[in-house]
Design a protein around this motif. Structure first.
Motif, PDB file in Angstrom:
ATOM      1  N   GLN A  34       1.163  -0.790   0.023  1.00 58.78           N
ATOM      2  CA  GLN A  34      -0.106  -1.509   0.054  1.00 58.78           C
ATOM      3  C   GLN A  34      -0.807  -1.541  -1.293  1.00 58.78           C
ATOM      4  OE1 GLN A  34       0.496   1.096   2.045  1.00 58.78           O
ATOM      5  NE2 GLN A  34      -1.155   2.586   1.959  1.00 58.78           N
ATOM      6  N   ASP A  35      -0.235  -0.932  -2.306  1.00 53.92           N
ATOM      7  CA  ASP A  35      -0.868  -1.013  -3.609  1.00 53.92           C
ATOM      8  C   ASP A  35      -0.224  -2.068  -4.474  1.00 53.92           C
ATOM      9  OD1 ASP A  35      -1.149   2.562  -3.587  1.00 53.92           O
ATOM     10  OD2 ASP A  35      -2.593   1.038  -2.966  1.00 53.92           O
ATOM     11  N   SER A  36       0.547  -2.951  -3.873  1.00 53.96           N
ATOM     12  CA  SER A  36       1.263  -3.933  -4.692  1.00 53.96           C
ATOM     13  C   SER A  36       0.318  -4.801  -5.484  1.00 53.96           C
ATOM     14  CB  SER A  36       2.155  -4.813  -3.814  1.00 53.96           C
ATOM     15  OG  SER A  36       1.405  -5.368  -2.773  1.00 53.96           O
ATOM     16  N   TRP A  37      -0.836  -5.069  -4.927  1.00 53.36           N
ATOM     17  CA  TRP A  37      -1.758  -5.919  -5.667  1.00 53.36           C
ATOM     18  C   TRP A  37      -2.267  -5.221  -6.916  1.00 53.36           C
ATOM     19  CZ3 TRP A  37      -7.011  -4.497  -5.805  1.00 53.36           C
ATOM     20  CH2 TRP A  37      -7.355  -3.454  -4.921  1.00 53.36           C
ATOM     21  N   ILE A  38      -2.416  -3.905  -6.849  1.00 49.23           N
ATOM     22  CA  ILE A  38      -2.839  -3.162  -8.037  1.00 49.23           C
ATOM     23  C   ILE A  38      -1.745  -3.254  -9.096  1.00 49.23           C
ATOM     24  CG2 ILE A  38      -3.555  -0.951  -8.936  1.00 49.23           C
ATOM     25  CD1 ILE A  38      -4.526  -0.206  -6.259  1.00 49.23           C
ATOM     26  N   SER A  39      -0.509  -3.118  -8.620  1.00 46.82           N
ATOM     27  CA  SER A  39       0.610  -3.198  -9.560  1.00 46.82           C
ATOM     28  C   SER A  39       0.611  -4.543 -10.270  1.00 46.82           C
ATOM     29  CB  SER A  39       1.904  -2.989  -8.775  1.00 46.82           C
ATOM     30  OG  SER A  39       2.997  -3.304  -9.563  1.00 46.82           O
ATOM     31  N   ILE A  40       0.381  -5.607  -9.500  1.00 46.85           N
ATOM     32  CA  ILE A  40       0.401  -6.925 -10.123  1.00 46.85           C
ATOM     33  C   ILE A  40      -0.748  -7.080 -11.101  1.00 46.85           C
ATOM     34  CG2 ILE A  40       0.255  -9.379  -9.664  1.00 46.85           C
ATOM     35  CD1 ILE A  40       1.617  -8.916  -7.084  1.00 46.85           C
ATOM     36  N   ASN A 169      -5.599  -2.764   6.526  1.00 47.40           N
ATOM     37  CA  ASN A 169      -4.179  -2.640   6.208  1.00 47.40           C
ATOM     38  C   ASN A 169      -3.966  -2.269   4.758  1.00 47.40           C
ATOM     39  OD1 ASN A 169      -3.096  -3.123   8.668  1.00 47.40           O
ATOM     40  ND2 ASN A 169      -2.919  -5.328   8.387  1.00 47.40           N
ATOM     41  N   LEU A 170      -4.985  -2.532   3.940  1.00 48.12           N
ATOM     42  CA  LEU A 170      -4.818  -2.233   2.530  1.00 48.12           C
ATOM     43  C   LEU A 170      -5.091  -0.771   2.198  1.00 48.12           C
ATOM     44  CD1 LEU A 170      -6.448  -5.364   1.001  1.00 48.12           C
ATOM     45  CD2 LEU A 170      -4.094  -4.690   0.827  1.00 48.12           C
ATOM     46  N   THR A 171      -5.630  -0.030   3.163  1.00 46.68           N
ATOM     47  CA  THR A 171      -5.867   1.392   2.920  1.00 46.68           C
ATOM     48  C   THR A 171      -4.634   2.170   3.338  1.00 46.68           C
ATOM     49  OG1 THR A 171      -6.801   1.542   5.126  1.00 46.68           O
ATOM     50  CG2 THR A 171      -8.323   1.230   3.318  1.00 46.68           C
ATOM     51  N   PRO A 172      -4.360   3.354   2.965  1.00 50.21           N
ATOM     52  CA  PRO A 172      -5.142   4.033   1.950  1.00 50.21           C
ATOM     53  C   PRO A 172      -4.751   3.555   0.553  1.00 50.21           C
ATOM     54  CG  PRO A 172      -3.409   5.458   2.744  1.00 50.21           C
ATOM     55  CD  PRO A 172      -3.304   4.190   3.503  1.00 50.21           C
ATOM     56  N   VAL A 173      -5.764   3.370  -0.238  1.00 50.90           N
ATOM     57  CA  VAL A 173      -5.509   2.869  -1.580  1.00 50.90           C
ATOM     58  C   VAL A 173      -5.007   4.017  -2.436  1.00 50.90           C
ATOM     59  CG1 VAL A 173      -6.539   1.704  -3.526  1.00 50.90           C
ATOM     60  CG2 VAL A 173      -7.420   1.305  -1.243  1.00 50.90           C
ATOM     61  N   LEU A 174      -4.061   3.701  -3.295  1.00 51.63           N
ATOM     62  CA  LEU A 174      -3.524   4.703  -4.230  1.00 51.63           C
ATOM     63  C   LEU A 174      -3.061   5.937  -3.487  1.00 51.63           C
ATOM     64  CD1 LEU A 174      -6.005   4.503  -7.203  1.00 51.63           C
ATOM     65  CD2 LEU A 174      -3.726   3.571  -7.011  1.00 51.63           C
ATOM     66  N   GLU A 175      -2.298   5.666  -2.448  1.00 51.13           N
ATOM     67  CA  GLU A 175      -1.872   6.776  -1.582  1.00 51.13           C
ATOM     68  C   GLU A 175      -1.091   7.825  -2.350  1.00 51.13           C
ATOM     69  OE1 GLU A 175       0.438   5.341   1.543  1.00 51.13           O
ATOM     70  OE2 GLU A 175       1.145   7.288   2.176  1.00 51.13           O
TER      71      GLU A 175
END
Lengths: 364, 536, 409
Positions: A34-40, A169-175
Motif C-alpha cells: 500500500q505504499d506504492s504511491w509513496i514509492s512513485i 485500504n491505504l493504511t497502515p502507511v509506511l508499515e
C-alpha cells in the motif's frame, strides 16, 4: 535531422502522454503494497533529476541530435558505437512495449486472436505516423491529449461516485519503514516510467525555443509522476492490497468494478481507449527515436525509407521476445532495470554530462 | 466535359500562335473576312456597317455577338451616338479616330483599344462590341456585356435562420459587387485572370491588403497562373487544380454561396477566388474547424452558438463512427451493452440471416441510393420517393427479416447526423470514411476503431492548406484563437484574428467592449461615491 | 507505383472479407448466461464432482412481451453438466447448449450450502476470477437447504429473468430491511485473503414446491407455487460455511458492517410489546481498534437518525422529553442486536466483521503477534465496546396516535 519545429506546449503534452502510456500496463511498485504511491512520488524526484541531466546535455549541444554529439564528447569511434547501442536500445524498448500492449489486448479483449495480428495493426499505424515526421506526431499528441484528459476526468468521477474508494485500504502507511520503499525506487520505479525520458534527448533538438524548456519539462514530469502515484493509490483504495497485487492489470479491474445507475457498468472500453492512445504514443516515440537515430548515424536522406524495414524488425522482435506473459513481466520488472536501464538511462548520461562539462570548461 | 491532356493543348496553341502574332490590319474587308472565317460565320455574329466622319466618308463596322450583349446599350449608346455625332472634323483615318470615338462620341462605360487578334476575339466572345474603321490599324472594344442573368436569390444549399438571405449568382461582376457592398473599404483589392484555353473563364482573386498574408496571396496567384487546362467549368475545377494534396478526402479549400461568409473570411485574412459561371466562391486557406462553423454562429448570441458548435462536433463523430460502434459493440464487446438492451438486440437479430457487417453494409448502401435519388429527382416526384423510401426501408425490410430495427435506427441517426453537418464537402468526406470505419470495426472491434481514429487524426494533422496547418488552432495549440473555434466566446472577447492566417494585422477589436449596465443601477449603495467606500 | 497501390489494396480488401475473425462473436451465436450455479454431485457415479448449472436467457421470449406475443415458452432455460473442475464443467456444457456460453452478463453465482459446508468455497472461485469474461462484480448467494441448481430453475413473476429477481431482492432488502448483505465476488475473495476478516454471504431458499416452481404455470398463478426468498447470512471460517445467522443477529451483522441504509426497529414500551417502531433513515457505524495492555479493544459506535413509524400505544409524542426517552430505548435495542451478533460470531470463532483487519491497520506491529490465533483465541477474548446514539427527528404526519383517543373514549 528533420527540418521540423515543435513548440513547448507540444513537448509538455508529449511528456505527459508518454508517461501515461505505460502506467496502465504495469502493476508498479507492488512489492511495497500500500505504499506504492509513496514509492512513485519519490521516484518522481529522481525523474526530475534525470530530466535535468538530459536537459543539460541538450543545452551543451542544441540543435544537434544525440547520435551526433556523442561523437563530439567521446570521440568518433566510441561515439558512433554508443549511438548505435542507444538505437538498439530504442528498438528493443519499442518492441517490448509493443509486446506488452499486444498481450494486454490478448488477455482481456481478443483472447483468440494471434498476437502477431494485434501487433501488426499497431505497427502499421506507428509506421504511418512516424513517416510523417515529428511535427505531425506532436500535433496529434495535442489533440489526443484532450481526449485522454476527458477520459481520465470522467473516469475519476465515475470511480469516486460509485463509492468504491476506501481510504483505509491505504493504511497502515509506511508499515515496514522507508527502506523497502527506497529499495523499490532504485530497483524499479525510477527506471520504468521516468528513466525512459531518455527518448526525449532525441526530441529536444527540434524545439523552436529553448527558453522555457526547463520549467515546463520539470512541471510535466512532476505532473505525470503525480498522475501515476494517484493511479496507484486509487487502485489500492478500491481493490485493497491483496487483490491489487495479484491482478495483472489493477486499473482495469478498478474500472470494471464501477457500477452506477445499473447501466454504466462494464466500462473496460474506457480503459481500452486510454490504453491504446497511451501505448501508441510511447511506441511511436521510441520508434521515431530509432528511425531518426539510424538516419542520422548512417547519413540516410529519407528517414521514412528506414521506417518500413524497422517496423518489421520491431514486429518480429516483439513476438520473439518472450514465450509467455509472465516471462515478459519478470524480465521487465526484475532483470531489465538493473541490467540495461540503469546503465543506459542513468550512468551513461551522467558520465557524458561530466565529460561534456569538463570539455566545456576547457574550451572557455 | 473531359479533361484534355496538356500535351494536346500545347499543339493547338502552336497553331493559334501563328495568326495571333499578327496585328489587326488596316483593311476593313480583310479584318471582317478573318473574323468571319475564325467564327465560322456563326449565325449570332452581327456585322453592322456604319458610316462616320464628315460627309460620312469613314467606313466603320460594329461587330458583336448577339445574345451576350445588351442590345439596348448597343442601339442607344453605340450606334446612335456615332450616327448622331455632329462634330467630326476634317480627320484622316488615323489612330486618333479611336481616341475621338471613345472620348467624345460614344457614351458607354469602358472602352479599350485593341491591337492584336487574340485580344479582339477575347473581347468579342466576352460580349463586348468591336468597332473597326477602314484604314486604321487596330480596333476599339466597348463594353456592352449583358444578356440574361439569374437575379440574386436565396441560397439553395446554405440556409440560415438569422442572417442575410442573399446568395451569389453566376455572374462574376454581380458576385464581386455583393462582397463590395459589405466591405466598403479601398483596401479590398481585386485581381482578375482568365483561365482555360477554350473557355477563357474569368477568375478573380479578392483579398484585403494589409490583413491577408502576402505570402499566401503570392502562392495563390502563382498556383492559378500555373493552371494549363482547356476549360474551367466551375470553381471545383480550380479547387482540384490548386489544392495542396489530392490523396485525401478532406477539402483544403472552403467554398460558399453566401456573400457574408466570404466577407467574414476575408476579414480574417483569407483570400477569395471568384469564378465566372458559378455561384460557389472559394476561400483559401481553409482549416478543419472552419467546416464546422456557419455564419449564423456569429449572428446569434454566444451561449447558443457555443452549444450548437459543440453539438456539431458530436454530430460529426456520430456520422463517422455510428455504424462502426454498433458493429464493434455487438460483435466483439457485448459486455459494454447493458443486459436488458443486449437481450432486446439479440432477440431482434435472431431472425436476421446476415452477419452484422453485411447487414450494416446493405442498409448503408440503400440509404446512399435513397439520398442520390432525392437529389436527382424532379420536384414533382419528390414526395412519392420519400414515401417509397420510408415504406421500403422502414417497414418492409424489417418485417421481411432482412434487417433488424436497431440497424435501421442506427443508420437513420447516422444519416441525419450527416445531413446536419454545415459544410457539404466535409459531409461527403464523412460518408466515405464511415464505410472505412465500418470495415475496420468488423475486423478488429474497438481496437480497430481507436487505431483508425488515431490514423485519421494523424492524417488530418499532416495536411496543410496553403502553408497553414490544417488543424489550427487546436494543434498547434494557439490559445488566443480557441475562443472562436469549437466554442464561441462572446463577440466582445474575440479580439484577435487567427494567428497563422493573418500574420500582419492581428487586432480586430478594441478593448473594453463588454457591455456593462449603467453603473448607477443595481445593488449599489448610492449614498457613497466612488472613492469613499473601503475599496481594496 | 501503380502496381504497389494495386497490390496493397488487394491485400487490404482480402482482409476485409475474412470478417469471421478470431475473436468475433455474432450476437445470435451467444448463449447469454444470467446465473451460474455450483453444486456437488450426489449421485453414485459422479460423487464428489462439481455440478454446474447455467441459467441461459431466451432473448426472443424476454423481449417478446414488449413487442406483443411471447409467453408460450419460458424466458430462461437451464443446462447442467458435471466435471472435476469448474472450467471443464463449463466447457462440457457446450454439448447441451446450441450456442457459445457468454459470461459477461452473468450477474449471479449460486453456491450450494452443502458444497460450502463440506468443501468450502475456495476451490471454486479461481476460474471465475481468472476469466476475463466473467465479471468480478457478479453477486454471490448461498442456496440454503436447497440445491443451487434448483434456485436458478425457479421462474419468477415480476422479473422475466429470475437472476434479476435474486439480485434486486438482495439489493432492496439491504436497502430497506437489512438482514442480508450484498456481496460480490471481489468482496468475497478480498475477505478470504485478508487476514483478520472472514466472508459473509446471503442465503436464499425455496418456498413451496421446487418442481412446480420451474414450470411456466408457476408465473401464471397470482400466488406462485414455487418461490425464492432471501434468508439469513452464512458465515464462513477458512473458506468453509460454519453457520447461519437469522433475524436480529443477521441485522446486527449488517449494523456492524455499516451496510444498513434504512430499516425499522421495534421496541417495547411500558408493558406493550413492540409498541413503537423506529424508521431508520440513515446510520453510520464506525469501528475502531485500539490496544490496551497488549490486548485488543474494539469500539463500535453507531449513530442513527430516523422517524417514528408506527405507534401502538398511547404516548405523548409531541413532548420532547418523551422523545428523548424513546431514543434511549431504541439505543438499547440496537445495542442488543449488535452485541448479539458479536456474541454469536465469537461463539463460532470467526471474525466476520473484520476487527482483526482494523487492528492490523492501526497497529501493524502488534498485529504480528495476534495474527496467528486471532479467530480462535484473541477474537473471542477481545473486549468490545458498543455505543449507540439514536436520534428521533420527526413523527410522521400525526402527533399522538389515534389509539390515545380510543383509550380515552
Amino acid at each position: 535531422m528533420e527540418k521540423a519545429k515543435i513548440s513547448i506546449t507540444q513537448l509538455f503534452v508529449l511528456i505527459l502522454l508518454f508517461e501515461q502510456g505505460d502506467s496502465m500496463l504495469l502493476p508498479l511498485a507492488m512489492e511495497v503494497k500500500q505504499d506504492s504511491w509513496i514509492s512513485i512520488l519519490l521516484s518522481t524526484i529522481g525523474g526530475v533529476l534525470l530530466f535535468l541531466v538530459y536537459y543539460r546535455l541538450y543545452r551543451y549541444f542544441p540543435n544537434v541530435l544525440p547520435t551526433d554529439y556523442f561523437q563530439k564528447i567521446v570521440g568518433k569511434v566510441l561515439g558512433k558505437g554508443l549511438a548505435f547501442l542507444y538505437i538498439l536500445y530504442f528498438v528493443y524498448f519499442s518492441a517490448r512495449l509493443l509486446r506488452s500492449f499486444g498481450e494486454i489486448l490478448g488477455i482481456f479483449v481478443y483472447p483468440f486472436t494471434p498476437l502477431i495480428f494485434i501487433n501488426i495493426f499497431m505497427v502499421i499505424v506507428v509506421v504511418y505516423t512516424v513517416r510523417k515526421g515529428i511535427e505531425v506526431l506532436s500535433r496529434t499528441a495535442e489533440l489526443l491529449f484532450i481526449v485522454l484528459l476527458f477520459l481520465s476526468v470522467t473516469g475519476l468521477i465515475l470511480v469516486s461516485s460509485s463509492g468504491l474508494i476506501n481510504i483505509h485500504n491505504l493504511t497502515p502507511v509506511l508499515e515496514n519503514g522507508i527502506s523497502p520503499i527506497l529499495k523499490n525506487v532504485f530497483t524499479e520505479t525510477l527506471y520504468i516510467p521516468f528513466g525512459e525520458l531518455i527518448v526525449f534527448t532525441m526530441i529536444f533538438p527540434y524545439l523552436n525555443s529553448s527558453k522555457k524548456v526547463k520549467s515546463i519539462g520539470v512541471v510535466s514530469v512532476i505532473l505525470s509522476g503525480m498522475n501515476l502515484a494517484f493511479g496507484a493509490a486509487l487502485n489500492i483504495g478500491v481493490l485493497g492490497t491483496h487483490l491489487a497485487s495479484r491482478y495483472q492489470f489493477p486499473l482495469l479491474t478498478t474500472m470494471q468494478s464501477i457500477q452506477i445507475l445499473q447501466f454504466l457498468e462494464r466500462l473496460d472500453v474506457y480503459f481500452l481507449i486510454a490504453l491504446i492512445i497511451g501505448c501508441f504514443f510511447k511506441i511511436a516515440l521510441f520508434f521515431y527515436a530509432a528511425v531518426i537515430g539510424i538516419s542520422d548515424l548512417f547519413k540516410i536522406r529519407e528517414p521514412s525509407q528506414v521506417s518500413y524495414p524497422l517496423g518489421f524488425v520491431v514486429l518480429f522482435l516483439s513476438i520473439q521476445m518472450a514465450s509467455s506473459y509472465s516471462e515478459q513481466l519478470q524480465e521487465e520488472l526484475k532483470i531489465l532495470p538493473l541490467a540495461i536501464q540503469l546503465p543506459f538511462q542513468v550512468i551513461i548520461p551522467i558520465l557524458l554530462l561530466i565529460i561534456a562539462f569538463f570539455k566545456n570548461k576547457k574550451n572557455h | 466535359m473531359y479533361f484534355k491532356r496538356n500535351k494536346q493543348n500545347k499543339n493547338q496553341q502552336n497553331v493559334q500562335n501563328h495568326t495571333t502574332e499578327e496585328k489587326i490590319s488596316s483593311s476593313l474587308t480583310a479584318n471582317l473576312d478573318w473574323i468571319k472565317k475564325k467564327t465560322g460565320e456563326s449565325s449570332d455574329l452581327v456585322i453592322r456597317p456604319i458610316k462616320a466622319g464628315v460627309n460620312f466618308d469613314l467606313n466603320a463596322t460594329i461587330v458583336f455577338i448577339e445574345g451576350i450583349v445588351e442590345g439596348a446599350s448597343i442601339n442607344d449608346f453605340l450606334i446612335k451616338s456615332i450616327l448622331s455625332y455632329q462634330n467630326w472634323k476634317e480627320v484622316i483615318a488615323t489612330e486618333q479616330i479611336f481616341d475621338i470615338i471613345s472620348e467624345q462620341v460614344i457614351s458607354l462605360g469602358s472602352t479599350k483599344k485593341i491591337c492584336e487578334w487574340n485580344d479582339l476575339f477575347l473581347s468579342l466572345m466576352a460580349g463586348e462590341s468591336i468597332i473597326l474603321v477602314d484604314g486604321v490599324v487596330g480596333a476599339l472594344s466597348a463594353s456592352t456585356t449583358g444578356g440574361e442573368k439569374r437575379s440574386v436569390s436565396e441560397p439553395t444549399a446554405e440556409n440560415v435562420v438569422r442572417g442575410p438571405q442573399q446568395a451569389f449568382t453566376e455572374s462574376i461582376r454581380t458576385n464581386t459587387g455583393l462582397v463590395r457592398r459589405i466591405i466598403k473599404n479601398p483596401d479590398l483589392w481585386l485581381e482578375s485572370l482568365k483561365i482555360g484555353k477554350m473557355t477563357n473563364t474569368d477568375v478573380a482573386i479578392m483579398f484585403i491588403k494589409g490583413t491577408a498574408n502576402e505570402k499566401v496571396v503570392e502562392e495563390v496567384r502563382s498556383r492559378l497562373q500555373r493552371i494549363d487546362i482547356d476549360s474551367i467549368l466551375e470553381s471545383g475545377y480550380i479547387e482540384q487544380l490548386v489544392e495542396d494534396q489530392t490523396l485525401t478526402t478532406f477539402p483544403t479549400l472552403y467554398h460558399t454561396q453566401r456573400p457574408d461568409a466570404v466577407a467574414g473570411n476575408l476579414l480574417e485574412g483569407r483570400i477569395a477566388i471568384f469564378v465566372d459561371g458559378t455561384p460557389y466562391v472559394l476561400l483559401a486557406p481553409a482549416v478543419f474547424i472552419q467546416f464546422f462553423q456557419s455564419t449564423e454562429d456569429y449572428y446569434t448570441r454566444f451561449d447558443i452558438a457555443t452549444s450548437i458548435r459543440l453539438l456539431r462536433v458530436i454530430i460529426f463523430i456520430i456520422s463517422i463512427l455510428g455504424p462502426a460502434i454498433y458493429i464493434a459493440a455487438t460483435t466483439f464487446h457485448q459486455e459494454m451493452i447493458p443486459t436488458q438492451l443486449l437481450v432486446i438486440i439479440a432477440a431482434q437479430r435472431e431472425s436476421v440471416p446476415f452477419p452484422t457487417l453485411i447487414e450494416a453494409f446493405i442498409m448503408e448502401v440503400v440509404f446512399e441510393i435513397l439520398r442520390e435519388a432525392g437529389i436527382r429527382l424532379p420536384k414533382v416526384v419528390g414526395s412519392t420517393v420519400s414515401i417509397v423510401g420510408a415504406l421500403v426501408i422502414g417497414q418492409a425490410a424489417v418485417q421481411a427479416g432482412i434487417v433488424s430495427p436497431v440497424m435501421v435506427i442506427v443508420v437513420a441517426i447516422t444519416a441525419m447526423a450527416n445531413f446536419a453537418t454545415p459544410a457539404f464537402s466535409i459531409a461527403i468526406s464523412a460518408r466515405l470514411i464511415r464505410f472505412l470505419f465500418m470495415f475496420v470495426a468488423a475486423v478488429f472491434g474497438f481496437y480497430g476503431i481507436v487505431l483508425g481514429i488515431i490514423m485519421l487524426i494523424v492524417h488530418l494533422c499532416s495536411l496543410r492548406s496553403f502553408g497553414t496547418p490544417y488543424m489550427t488552432p487546436l494543434a498547434p495549440f494557439i490559445p488566443a484563437n480557441i475562443g472562436d473555434s469549437i466554442v464561441r466566446q462572446p463577440l466582445w472577447a474575440i479580439n484577435k484574428r487567427p494567428k497563422l492566417i493573418s500574420k500582419e494585422n492581428e487586432t480586430r477589436e478594441g478593448h473594453g467592449l463588454k457591455p456593462q449596465p449603467d453603473d448607477e443601477r443595481g445593488m449599489k449603495n448610492s449614498t457613497l461615491k466612488k472613492g469613499d467606500q473601503n475599496e481594496v | 507505383m501503380k502496381c504497389k497501390t494495386f497490390f496493397l489494396s488487394l491485400m487490404i480488401s482480402s482482409i476485409l472479407f475474412i470478417t469471421g475473425c478470431w475473436s468475433q462473436k455474432e450476437l445470435n451465436d451467444l448463449a447469454i448466461v444470467s446465473a451460474f450455479a455450483i453444486d456437488k454431485n450426489e449421485s453414485e457415479k459422479n460423487k464428489g464432482r462439481y455440478e454446474v448449472t447455467l441459467q441461459v436467457i431466451n432473448p426472443g421470449n424476454v423481449a417478446g412481451s414488449l413487442q406483443g406475443g411471447g409467453g408460450q415458452t419460458p424466458p430462461i432455460s437451464t443446462y447442467t453438466s458435471t466435471a472435476n473442475t469448474i472450467l471443464i464443467a463449463s466447457r462440457e456444457l457446450s454439448k447441451k447448449v446450441s450456442r457459445k456460453r457468454y459470461y459477461a452478463h452473468t450477474n449471479l453465482v449460486v453456491i450450494s450450502e452443502k458444497l460450502a459446508r463440506e468443501e468450502g468455497i475456495t476451490r471454486v472461485l479461481d476460474a471465475i476470477e481468472r476469466s476475463p469474461e466473467f465479471r468480478t462484480t457478479a453477486q454471490i448467494v448461498i442456496a440454503h437447504n436447497a440445491k443451487a441448481a434448483d434456485i436458478v430453475k425457479i421462474l419468477t413473476p415480476i422479473d422475466k429473468i429470475s437472476s434479476n429477481d435474486v439480485i434486486k431482492t438482495i439489493k432492496f432488502t439491504e436497502d430497506i430491511w437489512g438482514e442480508v448483505v450484498k456481496v460480490n465476488l471481489q468482496d468475497v475473495i478480498r475477505a478470504l485473503v485478508t487476514p483478520g476478516k472472514e466472508p459473509v454471504i446471503t442465503g436464499f431458499r425455496i418456498l413451496g414446491s421446487k418442481d412446480k416452481g420451474s414450470k411456466l404455470e408457476n408465473i401464471q398463478d397470482t400466488k406462485p407455487s414455487g418461490n425464492i426468498d432471501a434468508n439469513g447470512i452464512a458465515i464462513f471460517k477458512e473458506g468453509k460455511l460454519i453457520g447461519w445467522f437469522h433475524n436480529k443477529t443477521s441485522r446486527g451483522v449488517s449494523w456492524i458492517l455499516n451496510k444498513i441504509k434504512t430499516t425499522a426497529v421495534a421496541v417495547d414500551w411500558e408493558e406493550e410489546k413492540e409498541a413503537i417502531v423506529y424508521n431508520v433513515i440513515r446510520q453510520k457505524t464506525k469501528v475502531k481498534a485500539d490496544m490496551e495492555k497488549g490486548s485488543p479493544v474494539i469500539s463500535i459506535h453507531t449513530e442513527v437518525e430516523g422517524d417514528i413509524g408506527e405507534v401502538n400505544t398511547s404516548i405523548k409524542l409531541s413532548d420532547r422529553d418523551t422523545l428523548f426517552k424513546i431514543e434511549k430505548s431504541f439505543e438499547k435495542e440496537i445495542k442488543e442486536e449488535i452485541k448479539q451478533a458479536v456474541k454469536q460470531a465469537k461463539k463460532n470463532q470467526s471474525d466476520i466483521f473484520g476487527f482483526g483487519e482494523k487492528v492490523y491497520r492501526a497497529n501493524p506491529t502488534e498485529w504480528k503477534n495476534l495474527e496467528q490465533d486471532w479467530n480462535e483465541v484473541h477474537f473471542p477474548k477481545a473486549k468490545i465496546r458498543v455505543s449507540v446514539e439514536a436520534f428521533v427527528r420527526r413523527t410522521g404526519l400525526t402527533k399522538e396516535s389515534y389509539i390515545s383517543d380510543l383509550e380515552n373514549k
